[in-house]
Design a protein around this motif. Structure first.
Motif, PDB file in Angstrom:
ATOM      1  N   TYR A   1       0.709   4.876   0.805  1.00 13.15           N
ATOM      2  CA  TYR A   1       0.067   5.909   1.523  1.00 13.15           C
ATOM      3  C   TYR A   1       0.370   7.148   1.277  1.00 13.15           C
ATOM      4  CZ  TYR A   1      -3.365   7.612   4.993  1.00 13.15           C
ATOM      5  OH  TYR A   1      -4.363   8.338   5.427  1.00 13.15           O
TER       6      TYR A   1
ATOM      7  N   CYS B   1       2.614  -1.191   4.151  1.00 15.84           N
ATOM      8  CA  CYS B   1       2.475   0.141   3.988  1.00 15.84           C
ATOM      9  C   CYS B   1       3.691   0.938   3.791  1.00 15.84           C
ATOM     10  CB  CYS B   1       1.592   1.071   4.959  1.00 15.84           C
ATOM     11  SG  CYS B   1       1.121   2.510   4.615  1.00 15.84           S
TER      12      CYS B   1
ATOM     13  N   ILE C   1       0.994  -1.197  -0.028  1.00 21.33           N
ATOM     14  CA  ILE C   1      -0.037  -0.122   0.089  1.00 21.33           C
ATOM     15  C   ILE C   1       0.831   1.269   0.034  1.00 21.33           C
ATOM     16  CG2 ILE C   1      -1.645   1.352   1.404  1.00 21.33           C
ATOM     17  CD1 ILE C   1      -2.266  -1.583   3.116  1.00 21.33           C
TER      18      ILE C   1
END
Ligand SMILES: Nc1nc2c(ncn2[C@@H]2O[C@H](COP(=O)(O)OP(=O)(O)OP(=O)(O)O)[C@@H](O)[C@H]2O)c(=O)[nH]1
Ligand SMILES: [Mg+2]
Length: 449
Positions: free
Chosen positions: A309, A329, A307
């Motif tokens: 972010y 992340c 991910i």
């Protein structure tokens, strides 16, 4: 697919069902040349032509003599061609109506529509290729990136088969030592029986190394899912476009621009990636549509390998710490050109100037390859779960043989374990097969391959 009948002749479109310059229809099976000769116009007698030859001719409907298309026929006689049986390839014009009428003609001539993977299955059944090569055919067709393609091609050329055969030879050798001893009666066994433990260990570690290459193979073949997430207006769509080097996703200073997710394929440091741009998270969404978009973004996050972010460095007010603390992340502060903010655990980026982009790519690649053994295109790497299962089954059996020797168990137990390892490897390369195994492999192929 459950009965592997290769007695009838089958046909299928080998190229895509789409308008193109030419299309190729394949026919394979005993007698197919004679059957097709009924639809060849004029004096050309394809029955008397040699195999491995191509001929320009006109196909007609035998019932009414109407022309179907002008085509190039490639003929293969027994033992040649892809399937190793008598076969034909018809290169016709690639219009959808032409393709349709050639396929209709094939059905009218009495050929059966081929099942998925049936041509490759026939090639396997006729000894044209072992199972590792047959699987590599499909893997090559489905390869997503340059490295995955090279790795599949390596297997198609027999690299895996040769490696497994070499290890099998070592195991057979161990087996024969054990069998020699088994042939003697108990009281004849000399004190000096030395079990070739070093060879066994060598086989186990070689098999383990190939099984371990599975995560590498899967990454390069199927690619990784990377989801761009973060508050609205952080620059997710801008970064998405930057990765793709094209304006795919709409970028605007308005919040809530991206409503639904957008996906695209790209490569990052040679790794195929399925990249997702998502709707920004906002507490105060203005419409039901946007809420649905946010819900979809969240469910994409669950399936992500990584991910990214993204946060706007000029507005860090709505950071979702539950996403940032996720081990998958990579947190990024974007718009570094506007404000250079340093925050622990965050990379700095400016999509506007490109600053920090290479660093981000390095971080992605290093995360994705952390449990990957190599990115060398010529490395022997597997991507088939079935192959991995068989390798581990063999390793397990050899481990059991090892323990049996160390605990002085009777040699016939050792022999059974070694036999089991040989069977697992035989299944891997296809010397031992069942309909189930063939179903599992060829069922995932496309029709025409
Ligand atoms: N100065 C500067 N502006 C940027 C940068 N990245 C994006 N922007 C601008 O920020 C605004 C929002 O960018 P988008 O890419 O649409 O943001 P988003 O995260 O996709 O937004 P939503 O789809 O609404 O969630 C646009 O006006 C971009 O031009 C950057 O690195 N620097
Ligand atoms: Mg957007």
């Amino acid at each position: 697919m459950n009965s592997y009948n290769t007695e009838d002749a089958v046909f299928a479109l080998a190229t895509a069902w789409a308008k193109s310059a030419i299309a190729v229809v394949r026919v394979s099976g005993e007698g197919c040349i004679r059957t097709l000769s009924k639809a060849v116009k004029g004096r050309l007698d394809i029955n008397s032509l040699p195999g491995n030859s191509a001929h320009y001719c006109t196909l007609v409907n035998p019932s009414d003599g109407r022309i179907v298309d002008d085509v190039v026929l490639t003929l293969y006689r027994d033992g040649h061609g892809y399937t190793g049986e008598e076969a034909l390839e018809i290169s016709c014009h690639g219009g959808l109506q032409v393709i349709r009428s050639v396929l209709e003609l094939m059905a009218n001539l009495g050929f059966r529509q081929a099942l998925p993977g049936e041509f490759t299955l026939r090639a396997f059944l006729h000894g044209k290729m072992d199972l590792t090569r047959a699987e590599a055919v499909n893997e090559l067709i489905n390869a997503q990136g340059r490295t995955g393609r090279a790795m599949a091609l390596n297997r198609l050329n027999g690299a895996l088969f040769k490696r497994i055969s070499a290890i099998k030879a070592i195991i057979v050798d161990i087996m024969s030592t054990v069998e020699v001893q088994l042939d003697y009666s108990d009281d004849e066994i000399g004190e000096d029986l030395t079990f070739p433990m070093a060879k066994l260990d060598n086989a186990i570690s070689s098999l383990n190394a190939i099984a371990d290459s599975f995560s590498t193979g899967r990454l390069y073949s199927q690619g990784a899912r990377i989801v761009l997430a973060g508050p609205s207006n952080a620059g997710k769509s801008s970064l998405f476009n930057y990765f793709l080097k094209e304006d795919r996703s709409i970028v605007s200073e308005q919040k809530g621009t991206t409503r639904d997710f957008i996906e695209a394929m790209c490569e990052i440091r040679g790794i195929p990636v399925r990249l997702y741009d998502t709707a920004g998270f906002r507490d105060l969404s203005e419409s039901e549509i946007e809420e649905e978009g946010i819900r979809r973004s969240r469910s994409l996050l669950e399936a992500a390998d990584i991910i990214i972010y993204l946060v706007d460095s000029t507005d860090t007010s709505s950071i979702d710490s539950s996403v940032v603390s996720d081990p998958r992340c990579i947190a990024v502060l974007n718009k570094a050109d506007l404000r250079e903010l340093h925050k622990d655990g965050y990379l700095n980026l400016s999509v506007a100037t490109g600053l920090g982009f290479e660093r981000l790519c390095d971080e992605i690649a290093s995360r994705l390859t952390s449990d990957v053994s190599t990115s060398d295109e010529s490395a022997l790497v597997i991507e088939s779960e079935r192959q991995k299962e068989n390798l581990l089954r063999a390793v397990h059996a050899l481990d059991a043989a090892r323990s049996a020797v160390l605990s002085d168990l009777p040699l016939d137990i050792v022999s059974m374990d070694i036999q089991e390892a040989l069977e697992a490897l035989g299944e891997l390369t296809g010397e031992v097969t069942t309909d189930d195994i063939l179903d599992r492999i060829f069922g995932s192929f496309c029709v025409g391959k």
